[in-house]
Design a protein around this motif. Structure first.
Motif, PDB file in Angstrom:
ATOM      1  N   SER A  21      34.233  51.061  41.223  1.00 22.02           N
ATOM      2  CA  SER A  21      33.905  49.875  42.014  1.00 22.02           C
ATOM      3  C   SER A  21      32.413  49.545  41.874  1.00 22.02           C
ATOM      4  CB  SER A  21      34.261  50.142  43.477  1.00 22.02           C
ATOM      5  OG  SER A  21      33.928  49.035  44.266  1.00 22.02           O
ATOM      6  N   ALA A  53      39.255  42.815  45.741  1.00 23.18           N
ATOM      7  CA  ALA A  53      39.604  43.908  44.828  1.00 23.18           C
ATOM      8  C   ALA A  53      40.850  44.675  45.250  1.00 23.18           C
ATOM      9  CB  ALA A  53      38.414  44.859  44.706  1.00 23.18           C
ATOM     10  N   PRO A  54      42.000  44.025  45.246  1.00 21.90           N
ATOM     11  CA  PRO A  54      43.213  44.741  45.657  1.00 21.90           C
ATOM     12  C   PRO A  54      43.703  45.694  44.566  1.00 21.90           C
ATOM     13  CG  PRO A  54      43.797  42.550  44.890  1.00 21.90           C
ATOM     14  CD  PRO A  54      42.294  42.638  44.829  1.00 21.90           C
ATOM     15  N   SER A  55      44.412  46.715  44.977  1.00 16.72           N
ATOM     16  CA  SER A  55      45.091  47.581  44.008  1.00 16.72           C
ATOM     17  C   SER A  55      46.498  47.040  43.834  1.00 16.72           C
ATOM     18  CB  SER A  55      45.157  49.013  44.534  1.00 16.72           C
ATOM     19  OG  SER A  55      43.855  49.500  44.731  1.00 16.72           O
ATOM     20  N   ASP A  80      42.111  46.609  40.998  1.00 16.44           N
ATOM     21  CA  ASP A  80      41.741  48.026  40.981  1.00 16.44           C
ATOM     22  C   ASP A  80      42.966  48.840  40.569  1.00 16.44           C
ATOM     23  OD1 ASP A  80      39.263  47.235  41.755  1.00 16.44           O
ATOM     24  OD2 ASP A  80      39.260  48.268  43.694  1.00 16.44           O
ATOM     25  N   HIS A 134      36.455  51.180  54.617  1.00 19.08           N
ATOM     26  CA  HIS A 134      35.545  51.558  53.527  1.00 19.08           C
ATOM     27  C   HIS A 134      34.122  51.860  53.994  1.00 19.08           C
ATOM     28  CE1 HIS A 134      38.280  51.092  50.188  1.00 19.08           C
ATOM     29  NE2 HIS A 134      38.730  49.976  50.730  1.00 19.08           N
ATOM     30  N   ARG A 165      39.401  41.156  41.265  1.00 12.83           N
ATOM     31  CA  ARG A 165      39.317  42.407  40.524  1.00 12.83           C
ATOM     32  C   ARG A 165      40.537  43.244  40.857  1.00 12.83           C
ATOM     33  NH1 ARG A 165      34.735  46.176  42.430  1.00 12.83           N
ATOM     34  NH2 ARG A 165      36.344  47.434  43.415  1.00 12.83           N
ATOM     35  N   ARG A 206      33.780  39.565  45.461  1.00 16.52           N
ATOM     36  CA  ARG A 206      35.017  39.937  44.780  1.00 16.52           C
ATOM     37  C   ARG A 206      36.054  40.345  45.798  1.00 16.52           C
ATOM     38  NH1 ARG A 206      35.006  44.565  46.840  1.00 16.52           N
ATOM     39  NH2 ARG A 206      33.678  46.283  46.232  1.00 16.52           N
ATOM     40  N   TYR A 248      37.869  55.448  42.454  1.00 22.70           N
ATOM     41  CA  TYR A 248      37.493  54.089  42.856  1.00 22.70           C
ATOM     42  C   TYR A 248      36.022  54.005  43.298  1.00 22.70           C
ATOM     43  CZ  TYR A 248      36.335  51.244  46.802  1.00 22.70           C
ATOM     44  OH  TYR A 248      35.631  50.501  47.687  1.00 22.70           O
ATOM     45  N   ARG A 285      34.564  43.723  53.019  1.00 18.40           N
ATOM     46  CA  ARG A 285      35.805  44.492  52.941  1.00 18.40           C
ATOM     47  C   ARG A 285      36.117  45.104  54.295  1.00 18.40           C
ATOM     48  NH1 ARG A 285      33.355  49.376  49.095  1.00 18.40           N
ATOM     49  NH2 ARG A 285      31.767  50.085  50.577  1.00 18.40           N
TER      50      ARG A 285
HETATM   51  N1  GLU Z   1      40.651  48.568  45.878  1.00 16.96           N
HETATM   52  C1  GLU Z   1      39.934  48.767  47.107  1.00 16.96           C
HETATM   53  C2  GLU Z   1      40.880  48.436  48.261  1.00 16.96           C
HETATM   54  O1  GLU Z   1      41.849  47.733  48.060  1.00 16.96           O
HETATM   55  C3  GLU Z   1      38.728  47.871  47.130  1.00 16.96           C
HETATM   56  C4  GLU Z   1      37.739  48.228  48.170  1.00 16.96           C
HETATM   57  C5  GLU Z   1      36.442  47.436  48.036  1.00 16.96           C
HETATM   58  O2  GLU Z   1      36.477  46.238  48.327  1.00 16.96           O
HETATM   59  O3  GLU Z   1      35.438  48.010  47.646  1.00 16.96           O
HETATM   60  O4  GLU Z   1      40.718  48.906  49.353  1.00 16.96           O
END
Ligand code: GLU
Length: 452
Positions: free
Chosen positions: A198, A10-12, A44, A216, A42, A8, A194, A212
């Motif tokens: 997540s 997963a941008p905000s 976020d 993280h 996804r 996935r 998150y 990612r």
């Molecule tokens: N929304 C998080 C971000 O943009 C996703 C992090 C992830 O991939 O778990 O950093």
């Protein structure tokens, strides 16, 4: 790998996609594509205050422009009921507990711990509250936030093997859960962090690989513990290093405008952006790929460097030019037509080696089929050149025929012979080979530019 991977991106939706995001999206995309897997988008968007629909739309548009297609889209804001249900399960299992400390209380305790030389880890005081004490606090108007009880026994031992993992980019990572505070997963206002949402999503969507950014890494041990608390097997993790500016400075601050949107508006090719972002900081050479397919063929997580990667706009632009120089006619046929350029292949092959960006074709089209401002430095010579022009039809040999005649009659050679002709005919100091441009221009236009 047994089953096909599910990844996935997963941008905000709190801003535009920038180069850092594209790198994450691209690595995920290439990884699953190579293995015949699935790529999820996804959003976020649990941060209601900062998430905006226009950014969600911009993210989709940018991914489409890049060609990073996804087969399923999910939004965290659509899944609140699901998070609430999972929250209830964790509470029932004793893995999520209410805490009533204020920020100021926590801060005071941290200071005391530091003064005593102990790591400032949350002391789990709230776990010792009796039901009556909790009731009293609630009656006082205190609303709890909720912490996840990490799998660490009071002795500091983890019962499930601790927080380490074998990172597919960084190698074996050792983290002791005992060194971490039980993380807050639900705020006092009921909103979810998150860290939690997540994991719930990754479990529900069957995500097998989380690829990612390195920012993280610090979440991973905690998230793995949440996976286990939910009865799920944690996915594999791969954390890539972050991009820095060409001078080594942090990218996000100094290069805020390095958005996908900015590249697109600057007229860069999506494949130049992807080629650059996909090969810098890897053991492969930085080269222009003309399709995601060839980029995917050589892709491997093990080729990604662990060191910070320098992002240099000048290098990206050079790669864009290189891509243009090798782009075949079929690839751009439609775009040429859309730009009102109908003369096709001969024109493209003549000019592509001089383009930095596709949009530059318009200027060269003006030179061969429209108007340009001739630079006439030596009118007498140009008038003689006009007299010596061969009759049509013109071919790629006409230039040689013409300039040989002129050489014999004027006694000029080399730059003195060729340069005034180029300046008069194109208005420019340099450009595509004149022997290719000449037949595209035609005799009448050429004659006019040599002398009015
Ligand atoms: N929304 C998080 C971000 O943009 C996703 C992090 C992830 O991939 O778990 O950093």
């Amino acid at each position: 790998m047994s089953a096909s991977p599910v990844v996935r991106f997963a941008p905000s939706p709190t801003g535009l996609l920038h180069v850092g995001n594209i790198r994450t999206a691209l690595f995920n995309w290439l990884f699953q594509h190579k293995a015949g897997g699935t790529f999820l988008l996804r959003l976020d968007d649990t941060d209601r205050a900062r998430s905006r629909e226009e950014f969600a739309e911009a993210i989709r548009a940018d991914l489409r422009w890049l060609g990073l297609t996804w087969s399923r889209e999910e939004r965290q804001s659509d899944r609140i009921a699901r998070y609430e249900a999972v929250m209830a399960e964790l509470v029932a299992a004793g893995r999520l507990y209410p805490c009533f400390e204020t920020e100021a209380e926590l801060e005071r305790r941290r200071k005391l711990q530091l003064a005593r030389g102990v790591p400032p880890v949350y002391d789990r005081a709230a776990l010792n509250l009796s039901e009556a004490e909790r009731e009293a606090l609630r009656r006082d108007g205190r609303t709890p936030h909720w912490r996840f009880k990490l799998d660490v026994a009071p002795s500091g031992q983890s019962t499930s093997g601790g927080g380490g993992w074998d990172d597919l980019i960084r190698g074996p990572q050792a983290v002791s859960l005992a060194s971490l505070s039980d993380p807050v997963l639900v705020r006092a206002d009921g909103s979810f962090l998150y860290t939690f949402t997540s994991v719930v999503d990754d479990v529900d969507f069957g995500v097998t690989h989380v690829i990612r950014g390195e920012d993280h890494v610090t979440n991973t041990a905690v998230q793995m513990d949440i996976f286990r608390a939910l009865g799920a097997h944690p996915p594999a993790f791969a954390h890539h290093s972050l991009l820095v500016g060409a001078d080594g400075s942090a990218l996000s601050k100094r290069f805020g405008s390095l958005s996908v949107r900015a590249f697109r508006e600057a007229g860069l090719e999506p494949m130049a952006v992807l080629s650059y972002v996909g090969t810098i900081g890897t053991s492969d050479p930085v080269t222009a790929h003309d399709s995601l397919r060839t980029l995917a063929a050589g892709f491997d997580l093990s080729k990604i460097s662990r060191a910070p990667v320098r992002f240099d706009v000048a290098e990206l632009e050079a790669l864009n030019a290189k891509l243009m120089h090798h782009t075949d006619f079929e690839t751009v046929r439609e775009r040429l037509l859309a730009a009102g350029i109908g003369q096709g292949e001969a024109f493209w092959l003549a000019v592509r080696g001089n383009l930095s960006r596709f949009a530059d074709v318009v200027g060269w089209w003006q030179v061969v089929a429209g108007e340009c401002a001739p630079v006439r430095e030596d009118p007498e010579f140009l008038a003689a050149a006009r007299e010596a022009l061969p009759e049509e039809p013109w071919t790629v040999d006409t230039w040689r025929e013409w300039t040989e005649r002129l050489k014999a009659s004027s006694g000029r050679k080399g730059k003195a012979l060729f340069h005034p002709l180029r300046l008069a005919l194109t208005g420019r100091e340099a450009g595509p080979e004149m022997r290719l441009l000449l037949p595209l221009m035609g005799r009448e236009r050429v004659a006019r530019r040599l002398a009015d």
